[in-house]
Design an enzyme around this catalytic site. Structure first.
Site, PDB file in Angstrom:
ATOM      1  N   GLU A  84      12.408  -9.066  -2.983  1.00  0.00           N
ATOM      2  CA  GLU A  84      11.268  -9.727  -3.283  1.00  0.00           C
ATOM      3  C   GLU A  84      10.502  -9.192  -4.423  1.00  0.00           C
ATOM      4  O   GLU A  84       9.700  -9.739  -5.105  1.00  0.00           O
ATOM      5  CB  GLU A  84      10.303  -9.673  -1.701  1.00  0.00           C
ATOM      6  CG  GLU A  84       9.086 -10.025  -1.702  1.00  0.00           C
ATOM      7  CD  GLU A  84       8.425 -10.075  -0.544  1.00  0.00           C
ATOM      8  OE1 GLU A  84       8.819  -9.796   0.509  1.00  0.00           O
ATOM      9  OE2 GLU A  84       6.881  -9.758  -0.868  1.00  0.00           O
ATOM     10  N   SER A 120      16.146  -4.044   5.791  1.00  0.00           N
ATOM     11  CA  SER A 120      14.916  -4.477   6.198  1.00  0.00           C
ATOM     12  C   SER A 120      13.716  -3.796   5.866  1.00  0.00           C
ATOM     13  O   SER A 120      13.465  -2.698   6.629  1.00  0.00           O
ATOM     14  CB  SER A 120      14.824  -5.327   7.536  1.00  0.00           C
ATOM     15  OG  SER A 120      13.483  -5.503   7.970  1.00  0.00           O
TER      16      SER A 120
HETATM   17  S1  SF4 Z   1       7.917 -11.269   6.427  1.00  0.00           S
HETATM   18 FE1  SF4 Z   1       8.509 -13.453   7.036  1.00  0.00          FE
HETATM   19  S2  SF4 Z   1       6.399 -14.720   6.948  1.00  0.00           S
HETATM   20 FE2  SF4 Z   1       6.259 -12.599   6.041  1.00  0.00          FE
HETATM   21  S3  SF4 Z   1       6.546 -12.946   3.643  1.00  0.00           S
HETATM   22 FE3  SF4 Z   1       8.532 -12.343   4.615  1.00  0.00          FE
HETATM   23  S4  SF4 Z   1       9.603 -14.226   5.030  1.00  0.00           S
HETATM   24 FE4  SF4 Z   1       7.273 -14.473   4.782  1.00  0.00          FE
END
Ligand code: SF4
Length: 381
Positions: A151, A287
């Site tokens: 991300e 994660s």
């Molecule tokens: S944790 Fe879930 S809701 Fe939050 S940005 Fe990541 S994918 Fe989207």
């Protein structure tokens, strides 16, 4: 339907569970999984690829692989399948974290219709939009995130397309970055110190004169706030600004955590107000949001980070992940010899709720419980 963040108390007699008010799957993950499974169903006979792990959950990823979905890259962005072997007929699913503009362009050039199978979470896109908005006002973007996380790589790419961008991993790096703002460190050191974390053409002598902070959506809220506050104060001191005019140099971006991260983290604070003996946190080992929940619990009590109920070997032993040292280790005697044993349980945004239920069932199976799960939850019916 509780309105606060206090945990749900499940009293099985000799073992008592405090279950987080919010845990597990978030909108972005559910949406990504739904689109992925639908894509598999609707495209029999086609080659279907995922850019990288759909979400950070091994069971979900294995399930997709069993249905014939292949991964193009690992979570660090290393190629597993050469893009040159792809054709316009192939389907490539973009995961919830989103991806870089470079990869988007490569896929488009092959003729792959990425918009149809793009599961990028809207809360990640919201961060990209926030970065774009402040970039348009000539602020440099500071991203608080893990530089190698998918991300953050995606956010960096989108942000760097609009403005000079630099990533800070934590407060220690922020303090060092601030020294280039104040002039405590010579500019030439920056390029080595922040190697791989700044955008092309970054000019440390100019590009830190107006800044704004966005974050990877799953960082710890308190950490991002502290980083933003530190940089804001640095700008105020350097340019002699007050709260009224600091925006001339520091963009007003409230943190860009997603709602799920906020709620799961806040629910952990609710858990930590109890008198529990230990915590079990369920989620994928890579994660980010899960590791932050672990970090919060660890500050207060023994915490075991597991990715599946199978990691609870028996009443004595648990195999769990030490994310600081990136190793799995076994602990004996994880359940204290007392009555009742009180256990906190939560899970990360990419963890199916069924795993949490299985963890509870496994734990209760080690005790002569006085109430069944059905009886225990009947009070909430
Ligand atoms: S944790 Fe879930 S809701 Fe939050 S940005 Fe990541 S994918 Fe989207």
């Amino acid at each position: 339907m509780k309105k606060d963040f206090s945990p749900t108390f499940l009293d099985f007699g000799p073992v008592q569970i405090y279950l987080a008010r919010h845990f597990g799957f978030c909108y972005g993950v559910e949406n990504a999984i739904e689109i992925s499974f639908k894509t598999v169903e609707e495209n029999a006979g086609k080659r279907i690829f995922l850019l990288s792990e759909m979400i950070h959950n091994p069971l979900v990823n294995e399930d997709l692989q069993k249905r014939g979905v292949e991964f193009l890259m690992d979570t660090n962005g290393n190629s597993l399948i050469d893009f040159a072997t792809l054709t316009a007929d192939d389907i490539v699913i973009i995961p919830a974290f989103g991806t870089t503009l470079d990869i988007e362009n490569k896929l488009k050039n092959i003729g792959i219709r990425i918009e149809k199978y793009n599961t990028t979470c809207p809360f990640v896109e919201k961060v990209w939009n926030r970065a774009e908005t402040i970039a348009a006002k000539n602020y440099t973007i500071i991203i608080h995130g893990k530089p190698r996380h998918e991300e953050t790589r995606a956010t960096f790419s989108h942000s760097a397309n609009n403005a000079p961008t630099v990533i800070v991993n934590d407060m220690a790096e922020t303090i060092e970055l601030a020294k280039y703002i104040t002039g405590e460190k010579p500019p030439e050191l920056f390029y080595e110190e922040f190697k791989g974390k700044y955008s092309d053409g970054f000019n440390v002598s100019h590009d830190l004169e107006r800044i704004g902070v966005v974050n990877q959506t799953t960082m710890l809220a308190g950490d991002t706030q502290a980083i933003a506050d530190y940089l804001k104060q640095t700008m105020a001191d350097k340019y002699n600004l007050s709260d009224d005019n600091v925006e001339e140099r520091f963009a007003d971006t409230r943190d860009t955590l997603c709602y799920a991260t906020y709620e799961n983290q806040t629910a952990v604070y609710g858990l930590l107000n109890t008198d529990a003996d230990l915590a079990i946190v369920v989620g994928g080992y890579n994660s980010s949001n899960t590791s932050h929940l672990v970090e919060l619990c660890e500050e207060k009590l023994p915490t075991y980070f597991i990715d599946s109920p199978g990691k609870i070997i028996d009443k004595e032993r648990i195999s769990h992940y030490d994310f600081h040292n990136k190793t799995e280790k076994e602990t004996t005697g994880f359940l204290p010899a007392k009555d009742p044993v009180k256990i906190l349980i939560t899970s990360g945004a990419s963890c199916p709720d069924a795993l949490v239920e299985d963890v509870i069932n496994k734990l209760t199976s080690y005790f002569a419980i006085t109430k069944t799960a059905e009886e225990t939850i009947s009070q909430f019916a």
